[in-house]
Design a protein around this motif. Sequence first.
Motif, PDB file in Angstrom:
ATOM      1  N   THR A 438       0.852  -1.198   0.000  1.00 44.54           N
ATOM      2  CA  THR A 438       0.000   0.000   0.000  1.00 44.54           C
ATOM      3  C   THR A 438       0.882   1.240   0.000  1.00 44.54           C
ATOM      4  O   THR A 438       0.846   2.044   0.925  1.00 44.54           O
ATOM      5  N   LEU A 439       1.694   1.381  -1.040  1.00 42.04           N
ATOM      6  CA  LEU A 439       2.595   2.523  -1.142  1.00 42.04           C
ATOM      7  C   LEU A 439       1.879   3.782  -1.606  1.00 42.04           C
ATOM      8  O   LEU A 439       2.382   4.891  -1.422  1.00 42.04           O
ATOM      9  N   GLY A 440       0.730   3.609  -2.252  1.00 41.34           N
ATOM     10  CA  GLY A 440       0.023   4.761  -2.792  1.00 41.34           C
ATOM     11  C   GLY A 440       0.348   5.036  -4.244  1.00 41.34           C
ATOM     12  O   GLY A 440      -0.200   5.975  -4.829  1.00 41.34           O
ATOM     13  N   PHE A 441       1.254   4.256  -4.824  1.00 42.82           N
ATOM     14  CA  PHE A 441       1.587   4.459  -6.232  1.00 42.82           C
ATOM     15  C   PHE A 441       2.136   3.157  -6.804  1.00 42.82           C
ATOM     16  O   PHE A 441       2.406   2.189  -6.083  1.00 42.82           O
ATOM     17  N   ALA A 442       2.285   3.144  -8.109  1.00 40.79           N
ATOM     18  CA  ALA A 442       2.848   1.992  -8.814  1.00 40.79           C
ATOM     19  C   ALA A 442       3.628   2.492 -10.013  1.00 40.79           C
ATOM     20  O   ALA A 442       3.372   3.575 -10.545  1.00 40.79           O
ATOM     21  N   LEU A 443       4.603   1.684 -10.428  1.00 40.08           N
ATOM     22  CA  LEU A 443       5.413   1.979 -11.606  1.00 40.08           C
ATOM     23  C   LEU A 443       5.103   0.946 -12.675  1.00 40.08           C
ATOM     24  O   LEU A 443       5.036  -0.260 -12.381  1.00 40.08           O
ATOM     25  N   PRO A 513     -10.917   0.139  -5.296  1.00 42.55           N
ATOM     26  CA  PRO A 513     -10.187   0.877  -4.250  1.00 42.55           C
ATOM     27  C   PRO A 513     -10.569   2.353  -4.268  1.00 42.55           C
ATOM     28  O   PRO A 513     -10.594   2.986  -5.324  1.00 42.55           O
ATOM     29  N   GLY A 514     -10.882   2.870  -3.102  1.00 46.66           N
ATOM     30  CA  GLY A 514     -11.337   4.245  -3.024  1.00 46.66           C
ATOM     31  C   GLY A 514     -10.271   5.240  -2.619  1.00 46.66           C
ATOM     32  O   GLY A 514     -10.537   6.441  -2.570  1.00 46.66           O
ATOM     33  N   THR A 547      -5.531   8.999  -9.660  1.00 47.82           N
ATOM     34  CA  THR A 547      -6.963   8.819  -9.424  1.00 47.82           C
ATOM     35  C   THR A 547      -7.269   9.343  -8.030  1.00 47.82           C
ATOM     36  O   THR A 547      -6.722   8.834  -7.045  1.00 47.82           O
ATOM     37  N   PRO A 548      -8.102  10.363  -7.917  1.00 45.64           N
ATOM     38  CA  PRO A 548      -8.355  10.929  -6.591  1.00 45.64           C
ATOM     39  C   PRO A 548      -9.148   9.984  -5.717  1.00 45.64           C
ATOM     40  O   PRO A 548      -9.804   9.048  -6.192  1.00 45.64           O
ATOM     41  N   ALA A 549      -9.085  10.214  -4.409  1.00 48.95           N
ATOM     42  CA  ALA A 549      -9.858   9.415  -3.463  1.00 48.95           C
ATOM     43  C   ALA A 549     -11.351   9.589  -3.730  1.00 48.95           C
ATOM     44  O   ALA A 549     -11.818  10.675  -4.060  1.00 48.95           O
ATOM     45  N   ASN A 550     -12.077   8.487  -3.645  1.00 52.03           N
ATOM     46  CA  ASN A 550     -13.513   8.542  -3.892  1.00 52.03           C
ATOM     47  C   ASN A 550     -14.171   7.324  -3.266  1.00 52.03           C
ATOM     48  O   ASN A 550     -13.501   6.419  -2.777  1.00 52.03           O
ATOM     49  N   ASP A 551     -15.479   7.356  -3.286  1.00 51.59           N
ATOM     50  CA  ASP A 551     -16.229   6.185  -2.862  1.00 51.59           C
ATOM     51  C   ASP A 551     -16.244   5.213  -4.036  1.00 51.59           C
ATOM     52  O   ASP A 551     -16.930   5.425  -5.029  1.00 51.59           O
ATOM     53  N   GLY A 552     -15.483   4.138  -3.935  1.00 49.74           N
ATOM     54  CA  GLY A 552     -15.348   3.221  -5.058  1.00 49.74           C
ATOM     55  C   GLY A 552     -16.452   2.198  -5.167  1.00 49.74           C
ATOM     56  O   GLY A 552     -16.400   1.319  -6.034  1.00 49.74           O
ATOM     57  N   SER A 553     -17.458   2.277  -4.327  1.00 51.87           N
ATOM     58  CA  SER A 553     -18.486   1.248  -4.325  1.00 51.87           C
ATOM     59  C   SER A 553     -19.461   1.423  -5.483  1.00 51.87           C
ATOM     60  O   SER A 553     -19.593   2.494  -6.073  1.00 51.87           O
ATOM     61  N   PHE A 554     -20.157   0.344  -5.800  1.00 59.14           N
ATOM     62  CA  PHE A 554     -21.232   0.366  -6.787  1.00 59.14           C
ATOM     63  C   PHE A 554     -22.226  -0.715  -6.382  1.00 59.14           C
ATOM     64  O   PHE A 554     -21.880  -1.687  -5.710  1.00 59.14           O
ATOM     65  N   SER A 555     -23.467  -0.538  -6.796  1.00 55.07           N
ATOM     66  CA  SER A 555     -24.489  -1.500  -6.375  1.00 55.07           C
ATOM     67  C   SER A 555     -25.636  -1.490  -7.364  1.00 55.07           C
ATOM     68  O   SER A 555     -26.058  -0.441  -7.840  1.00 55.07           O
ATOM     69  N   GLN A 556     -26.140  -2.691  -7.674  1.00 60.52           N
ATOM     70  CA  GLN A 556     -27.307  -2.833  -8.533  1.00 60.52           C
ATOM     71  C   GLN A 556     -28.319  -3.769  -7.893  1.00 60.52           C
ATOM     72  O   GLN A 556     -27.977  -4.621  -7.072  1.00 60.52           O
ATOM     73  N   ILE A 691     -18.515  18.322 -13.685  1.00 61.18           N
ATOM     74  CA  ILE A 691     -17.197  17.703 -13.756  1.00 61.18           C
ATOM     75  C   ILE A 691     -16.252  18.720 -14.371  1.00 61.18           C
ATOM     76  O   ILE A 691     -16.590  19.357 -15.374  1.00 61.18           O
ATOM     77  N   PRO A 692     -15.061  18.884 -13.821  1.00 59.32           N
ATOM     78  CA  PRO A 692     -14.122  19.850 -14.401  1.00 59.32           C
ATOM     79  C   PRO A 692     -13.757  19.475 -15.838  1.00 59.32           C
ATOM     80  O   PRO A 692     -13.919  18.333 -16.272  1.00 59.32           O
ATOM     81  N   GLY A 693     -13.240  20.443 -16.558  1.00 61.78           N
ATOM     82  CA  GLY A 693     -12.835  20.198 -17.929  1.00 61.78           C
ATOM     83  C   GLY A 693     -11.561  19.374 -18.015  1.00 61.78           C
ATOM     84  O   GLY A 693     -10.912  19.072 -17.005  1.00 61.78           O
ATOM     85  N   ASP A 694     -11.211  19.007 -19.242  1.00 61.68           N
ATOM     86  CA  ASP A 694     -10.030  18.194 -19.498  1.00 61.68           C
ATOM     87  C   ASP A 694      -8.771  18.820 -18.911  1.00 61.68           C
ATOM     88  O   ASP A 694      -7.917  18.117 -18.353  1.00 61.68           O
ATOM     89  N   SER A 695      -8.633  20.127 -19.008  1.00 60.63           N
ATOM     90  CA  SER A 695      -7.432  20.805 -18.503  1.00 60.63           C
ATOM     91  C   SER A 695      -7.250  20.630 -17.012  1.00 60.63           C
ATOM     92  O   SER A 695      -6.133  20.748 -16.492  1.00 60.63           O
ATOM     93  N   PHE A 696      -8.333  20.339 -16.293  1.00 58.45           N
ATOM     94  CA  PHE A 696      -8.278  20.193 -14.843  1.00 58.45           C
ATOM     95  C   PHE A 696      -8.446  18.736 -14.410  1.00 58.45           C
ATOM     96  O   PHE A 696      -8.734  18.447 -13.245  1.00 58.45           O
ATOM     97  N   GLY A 697      -8.274  17.814 -15.366  1.00 57.39           N
ATOM     98  CA  GLY A 697      -8.320  16.391 -15.037  1.00 57.39           C
ATOM     99  C   GLY A 697      -9.701  15.808 -14.911  1.00 57.39           C
ATOM    100  O   GLY A 697      -9.857  14.703 -14.374  1.00 57.39           O
ATOM    101  N   GLY A 698     -10.719  16.503 -15.405  1.00 61.23           N
ATOM    102  CA  GLY A 698     -12.078  15.993 -15.284  1.00 61.23           C
ATOM    103  C   GLY A 698     -12.356  14.842 -16.230  1.00 61.23           C
ATOM    104  O   GLY A 698     -12.037  14.910 -17.419  1.00 61.23           O
ATOM    105  N   THR A 699     -12.966  13.780 -15.717  1.00 63.69           N
ATOM    106  CA  THR A 699     -13.309  12.607 -16.509  1.00 63.69           C
ATOM    107  C   THR A 699     -14.689  12.115 -16.114  1.00 63.69           C
ATOM    108  O   THR A 699     -15.002  12.007 -14.919  1.00 63.69           O
ATOM    109  N   GLY A 700     -15.508  11.808 -17.104  1.00 63.19           N
ATOM    110  CA  GLY A 700     -16.834  11.275 -16.855  1.00 63.19           C
ATOM    111  C   GLY A 700     -17.010   9.925 -17.520  1.00 63.19           C
ATOM    112  O   GLY A 700     -16.309   9.576 -18.473  1.00 63.19           O
ATOM    113  N   ASN A 701     -17.948   9.142 -17.000  1.00 62.73           N
ATOM    114  CA  ASN A 701     -18.253   7.817 -17.543  1.00 62.73           C
ATOM    115  C   ASN A 701     -19.760   7.711 -17.679  1.00 62.73           C
ATOM    116  O   ASN A 701     -20.496   7.915 -16.711  1.00 62.73           O
TER     117      ASN A 701
END
Length: 1016
Positions: A438-443, A513-514, A547-556, A691-701
């Motif tokens: 759990t280093l917080g990053f990967a190479l 992972p959140g 990837t910023p911290a977030n609630d990584g859960s999902f439910s259906q 959601i912020p624009g591309d210049s600010f790292g905004g991504t939508g799905n």
Amino acid sequence: MKSKFVLATVFLIILLTAPLQAQNPRGSLRGTVQDASGARIASAKIMAQLAGSSIRREASSEDRGEFRLDDLPPGNYHVTINAAGFAPAQKDVVIAVATVRDITVTMTPPPVQQTVRVQAEPSSITTQVIDLASAVHQGVVTSQDLETLPLAARSFANIAYLVPGTEPVEPSDPTKARITAVSTGGSSGLNNELSVDGGDNSDDWIGGFLQNFSPDAIQEFAVRTAQEDADTGGTTAGSVVITTRRGTNEWHGSGAFYERAASLNARFPIENPAPNPKQPFSRQNYVMTLGGPIKPDKLWTFASFEYVHENASIAYSPASVAQFGALAQLAADGLIPGVPSITVPQNVPVPFRDYIASLRFDWAQSSKSQWFLRVSEDNYLTHNALVQQATLPSTGLTTHNNYWNSVISNTYAFNPRWLGTFVFDISELHLTQARTSTLGFALAFPFSSTSQTISGFETFGDNQFATPITLFPDLRNQQKYQLRYDVSHATGDHAFKFGVNFIHEPVLSGAFPGNQETLHSFPNDPTFYLTNPAQFTADYAAGASTTPANDGSFSQNVQRLALYAEDSWRVTQHLTVNYGLRYQTTFGLFTASNRSQTDNPAFLTLQALQIPVSIPHDDRAQVGPRLGLAYSPGDSGKTVLRAGFGMFYNDLAQNGWATAFQGVNSTNAATGPCTFVPNTTPPSTAGAGCIPGDSFGGTGNLIDGHYRTPYAIHASGGIQHVFNQYWTLAADYTHEEGNHGYRAYGFTGGTNLFTPLIPASDPNYYADQAGVVPDLSLFKSDNRSTYNALMLHLQGNVSHRLSLTANYTLSSAKTWGCLLGELFDYVNGVCDPLNPFAPGDYGPSGEDVTHRFVLAGTLHIPGGFEFTTITQAESARPFTITNATSTGRISINGLPEGLDTVRGTPYIQADVRVSRPFKIGERWQILPFAEFFNLFNRNNPGANYVTNIALLPVPSAQAQLGNITDICTNSACSTTQPISSINQLRLPAGALGDFFGPGTTVGIPFAAQLGVRLTF
């Protein structure tokens, strides 16, 4: 309240007394009763008794002397026919799962004692060994096959490859590492429907099999590769129908032990060459079964248990060790923040423990009502899971999977013509995956990526739970309740069947992972940076993706409903027409955490920017007609001509959309509107839903609003002929056309995604667009594919000592994609979202195998020895070589390459088993055996080749540009020669190690397994 109680009581009584059938796990007996002259006999009484059981079914012949018994549990039946004025006829007949067995009964007058004491000719029953009533393309595998043929992974999938039209394939889900996968129709097998004892056993998250079963718990199974009847749905390709073993009136059981060790295995020449010590390995399988009567003729039980104790390991190739050593030196030089040192072990242990258990009770309530209850569990634990040959132990996981399944079923015969089966199925999955570090990053370096789509990105550091296919959760839960109710009515001419199938899935959930994660992707390998340390620092920063911290859960909470009706109409003695109609739909497919996609921030943001967008809805237009013809010319019943047409729908898995579902969960969902703010410099948006624009790292799905359920059209034809009691030959042609397959479109704000609210006259047009328009992953269902196959099947007994089965398949599977070509799987992307069907984007699927040959057989050697084999040979599978950033395909001499234009290595593997049974008394038998896998130790890298151009021997400048004109002729690349073919770039990659256990299309080296089995 009283009326509600009455309604509930009535409904419960109906469920407990009425018939219901799942995706037919049973067989049928059909026949004709005639006299010696061929004249038909009406009103004959037919009785079929299952051996070792009180299960008995009765019928009467119709005016044309024809009869049919449906929904018979597979097994040996004693069939008796009685007709007024005729002597009884009787014979033992084997009924197989999901097939129709034909018999012809010739009745004669009662025996008359002549003066010379010569008795009259007795009545007789002749049986047909081919199915004369069905157009379904399928093959049946019995428990004897599972016990006698060599199984490299003790998986029934190894035997499924005996069926024409199947292929071996690596499971595409690392969360189910040891679960079976069978490819049909040129796809990965994730789009197949699977049932066990009539209960749905499909994984609705990623597709494929949900729970594993020990081969010793399986009675037999049918692999249906095309043209299923209307009672089967939830598939665009094939289906697997499994029935488990049951108790009889005699106690019977077995115990077995299997042993494999490193001393019995050959080296893998890529990852573990001499003189390095051989990598550690050991595996033991302990198997026990016991079945018999609790009360003879009334109540029976059968139990099975298998324990797998495996200590595997990953060995690193010299090439990987060199890269790891360079990476360790970079850490020692202080170039990796927070990592002063990296340990490179000689090998990585991968312990695996698996407990597979099943318990079944069968109860004969009466001559009309039969019940069974089965409870099964599969619980396994893996340490250092997902570590592969080119990744360090820090990228591994501890995976714990727990599967549980229970089926209760009742078959009720209202009378000899009306029958049905009630099925109630409950299944549950609970999976957890914990990171090793759990280093917080990967190479991530190029050498860690191979053509295997299941490979991850990271070389060192935290596992990112991401692969070239999609994201995988570190937590999964699935609860499924299935209620099915079917009615069948069999007459001499017709076998009607209709039913309803309802699945309630209140829990289809999980979590990614959140925590905040950073992946540093490098364009070059560690050995390059040893001599270019400054470049390492620059690429470390430039290649960072957080990837910023977030609630990584999902439910259906999903419900599935299917209705069907079908008929098998015996038009004449020679012609049978199978026709039917199926309707199915879903409820709540696009709802997550009780929220619709209208709460998705991507939807709100695009709507505010006036970018056209809509919300998907459940598809209610899933109507699938089925038509099949079976014609048997002449009176011999030795030849059958088959043809069929059908439409098959399958909404497949939800894993590809998980990020869209995650966007509307209870924490991440929008809590306010999003609006475009005009007349500002630069333009901006405002509101909690933005959601912020591309210049600010905004991504939508987002899921596209024009969703349609994927479906396939099957058209097939074939012929099967029985030459004699020893030889059978079949030839079948199948065409499958896929529509509305899933794909992911990747848009970049300000590059190929624009808002009309910013005019083209804006002097900073592209920068302002990128400032407000986010990047977008849009999930569409617009892909198309084709599969064509000619399948030949030969089966026979050469002599009393040799029996064999041989299959040959000539096929082609093609689809649209960018880097990966998969039929119906959620892995296909598009290179250019504005031109998704561009030239070169149409090519072979990853499972496209032009030629495939399978030979299986048993040879009885003098001295009581038995020799069995499964030998497979297939032509090479394709892969794609990507540019250095893995975002597109390369060009050769300025000409762009197409999808999957490179082929790997043909796959050839021979597995054999030698055994010698020893009888002890009448019932006991000891069977010692030795099994040898990949007998000739052929190196089978399959399509596991290096796919990133930065790793191949080409000039670095050309690799970065993605246009290759030269290939290096020495290690320093100081001399080159012009490249003329992309095949010059084929370089085998490291093995998958224990990523999924023993490989399938990436073959294992020679391995031997010793064992002994005791049966009584």
